[in-house]
Scaffold this active site. Structure first.
Site, PDB file in Angstrom:
ATOM      1  N   CYS A 128       0.822  -1.227   0.000  1.00  0.00           N
ATOM      2  CA  CYS A 128       0.000   0.000   0.000  1.00  0.00           C
ATOM      3  C   CYS A 128       0.849   1.268   0.000  1.00  0.00           C
ATOM      4  O   CYS A 128       0.306   2.369  -0.158  1.00  0.00           O
ATOM      5  CB  CYS A 128      -0.925   0.007   1.216  1.00  0.00           C
ATOM      6  SG  CYS A 128      -2.074  -1.383   1.273  1.00  0.00           S
ATOM      7  N   CYS A 139      -4.294  -6.812   4.909  1.00  0.00           N
ATOM      8  CA  CYS A 139      -5.081  -8.015   4.669  1.00  0.00           C
ATOM      9  C   CYS A 139      -4.802  -8.511   3.254  1.00  0.00           C
ATOM     10  O   CYS A 139      -5.068  -7.782   2.285  1.00  0.00           O
ATOM     11  CB  CYS A 139      -6.574  -7.727   4.854  1.00  0.00           C
ATOM     12  SG  CYS A 139      -7.621  -9.137   4.440  1.00  0.00           S
ATOM     13  N   CYS A 142      -8.260  -8.846   1.204  1.00  0.00           N
ATOM     14  CA  CYS A 142      -8.837  -7.581   0.747  1.00  0.00           C
ATOM     15  C   CYS A 142      -7.823  -6.727  -0.011  1.00  0.00           C
ATOM     16  O   CYS A 142      -8.193  -5.783  -0.714  1.00  0.00           O
ATOM     17  CB  CYS A 142      -9.377  -6.779   1.934  1.00  0.00           C
ATOM     18  SG  CYS A 142     -10.699  -7.597   2.843  1.00  0.00           S
ATOM     19  N   CYS A 153     -12.794 -12.572   7.984  1.00  0.00           N
ATOM     20  CA  CYS A 153     -13.799 -13.601   8.261  1.00  0.00           C
ATOM     21  C   CYS A 153     -14.445 -14.078   6.959  1.00  0.00           C
ATOM     22  O   CYS A 153     -15.114 -13.280   6.271  1.00  0.00           O
ATOM     23  CB  CYS A 153     -14.872 -13.051   9.205  1.00  0.00           C
ATOM     24  SG  CYS A 153     -16.142 -14.272   9.623  1.00  0.00           S
ATOM     25  N   CYS A 159     -13.176  -8.003   6.016  1.00  0.00           N
ATOM     26  CA  CYS A 159     -12.228  -7.858   7.113  1.00  0.00           C
ATOM     27  C   CYS A 159     -12.949  -7.292   8.324  1.00  0.00           C
ATOM     28  O   CYS A 159     -13.730  -6.341   8.210  1.00  0.00           O
ATOM     29  CB  CYS A 159     -11.098  -6.910   6.705  1.00  0.00           C
ATOM     30  SG  CYS A 159      -9.541  -7.755   6.474  1.00  0.00           S
TER      31      CYS A 159
END
Length: 358
Positions: A128, A139, A142, A153, A159
């Protein structure tokens, strides 16, 4: 390039399979309870009315919180945590990790960051291209950095982090109550049909499904209640955040009451509703640790020892948001200036110490 794009699309579609499965189970449970049990099985009108009212109340809260958990986007760090264009170019040109860390330290000097990696390095996300705030993690599912990330989950295909952690807790709680109510009210008819040759499949199977989900969710909900009381995320339980004085699993814990308010907010009337009321901005958090340098330790040792038995708190050098300050209004005080300044040598840095009164 094309096969990679197709693979990503397939992964995104398959990620919704657990959510669709849960939706189908919930839809079937609605039919089985309302139609098969209440309409065709229960003869008492009063009993039927009470069951339907309570059932629909728990059903609406369960679906509402589940929906919010799924479709609330994970919160990401603000732009202030991104490197400037010049720093980013310089960081990419440097090959030595020491030089890269020096660039990150200069960029992070004004940011409210207290945690580092285990090797004392600035936590930076190459994917990022930003400096990670405290409790923030990347994550892989994601493909973004998530503020106060707890876990990804699959049952919500999202997330669980700062923006939807309250919704996730309410989802677990209402699903637990939903399953408990269904299992408890179906039990007498389950026993009746179990010994009857004209058994109703939907009623029998409804009890098994409700009991099974209740047992499985109970352990997960109990675990997350413990996490809230300790002010930890699932990630921090397995890998303690590293502060300047070392790893500490309880570094962000302010006490059970304040930890609860940090997630659910100050207004108790909104605690049971799946609307966002969590305190703070997700980028910086009050801690119980005071990060002192040698000069501050010298000044503190010359004064009367603190009478407080509670843990101290450390704050970013800039003021906290209003909601975070509210966590400390009743128990903390700012000590700035005073007699201590007379003992400080000229040119020495001044510090702000936060002490807690028991």
């Amino acid at each position: 390039m094309a096969p990679s794009h197709v693979l990503k699309c397939c992964q995104k579609v398959l990620a919704w399979v657990p959510v669709v499965f849960i939706a189908l189970v919930v839809a079937w449970s609605y039919y089985a309870y309302v139609v098969e049990l209440c309409v065709f099985t229960i003869s008492s009108t009063a009993e039927k009315a009470v069951y339907l009212v309570v059932f629909h109340l728990s059903f609406v809260m369960f679906v509402w919180s589940y929906w919010k958990t799924i479709f609330t986007s994970p919160a990401s760090p603000s732009n202030e945590f991104c490197l400037s264009k010049a720093d980013k170019e310089q960081y990419e040109k440097e090959e030595r990790p020491e030089s890269q860390q020096e660039i990150l330290r200069k960029a992070a000097k004004d940011l409210p960051i207290y945690t580092t990696t285990a090797s004392r390095a600035i936590r930076y996300c190459d994917r990022c291209q930003l400096i990670k705030p405290d409790r923030c993690h990347h994550c892989s599912a994601c493909d973004i950095c998530v503020l106060k990330m707890d876990h990804h989950c699959p049952w919500v295909n999202n997330c669980v982090g700062f923006s939807n952690y309250k919704f996730f807790l309410l989802f677990l709680m209402y699903s637990l109550l939903y399953c408990l109510f269904v299992a408890a009210t179906v039990l007498q008819y389950f026993i009746k049909f179990w010994t009857n040759t004209h058994a109703k499949f939907h009623v029998l199977f409804l009890f098994f499904v409700a009991a099974m989900f209740f047992i499985s969710i109970l352990s997960l909900f109990s675990y997350h209640c413990w996490l809230v009381a300790k002010n930890r995320s699932t990630i921090e339980t397995f890998r303690a955040p590293t502060f300047r004085n070392g790893p500490d699993k309880n570094g962000f814990s302010l006490g059970c009451s304040k930890n609860l308010r940090e997630v659910f907010g100050d207004e108790k009337k909104y605690w049971l509703l799946p609307i966002f009321t969590s305190l703070g901005d997700g980028c910086n958090f009050p801690t119980r640790l005071v990060i002192m340098d040698p000069e501050q330790l010298t000044v503190s040792s010359q004064n009367e020892p603190a009478k407080s038995s509670g843990a101290n708190q450390s704050f970013p050098t800039r003021p906290l948001s209003e909601s975070q300050n509210r966590l400390l209004t009743s128990d903390s005080q700012w000590v700035e200036g005073g007699p201590e300044e007379e003992n400080v040598k000229p040119g020495a840095k001044k510090h702000i110490i936060v002490s807690l009164e028991s």
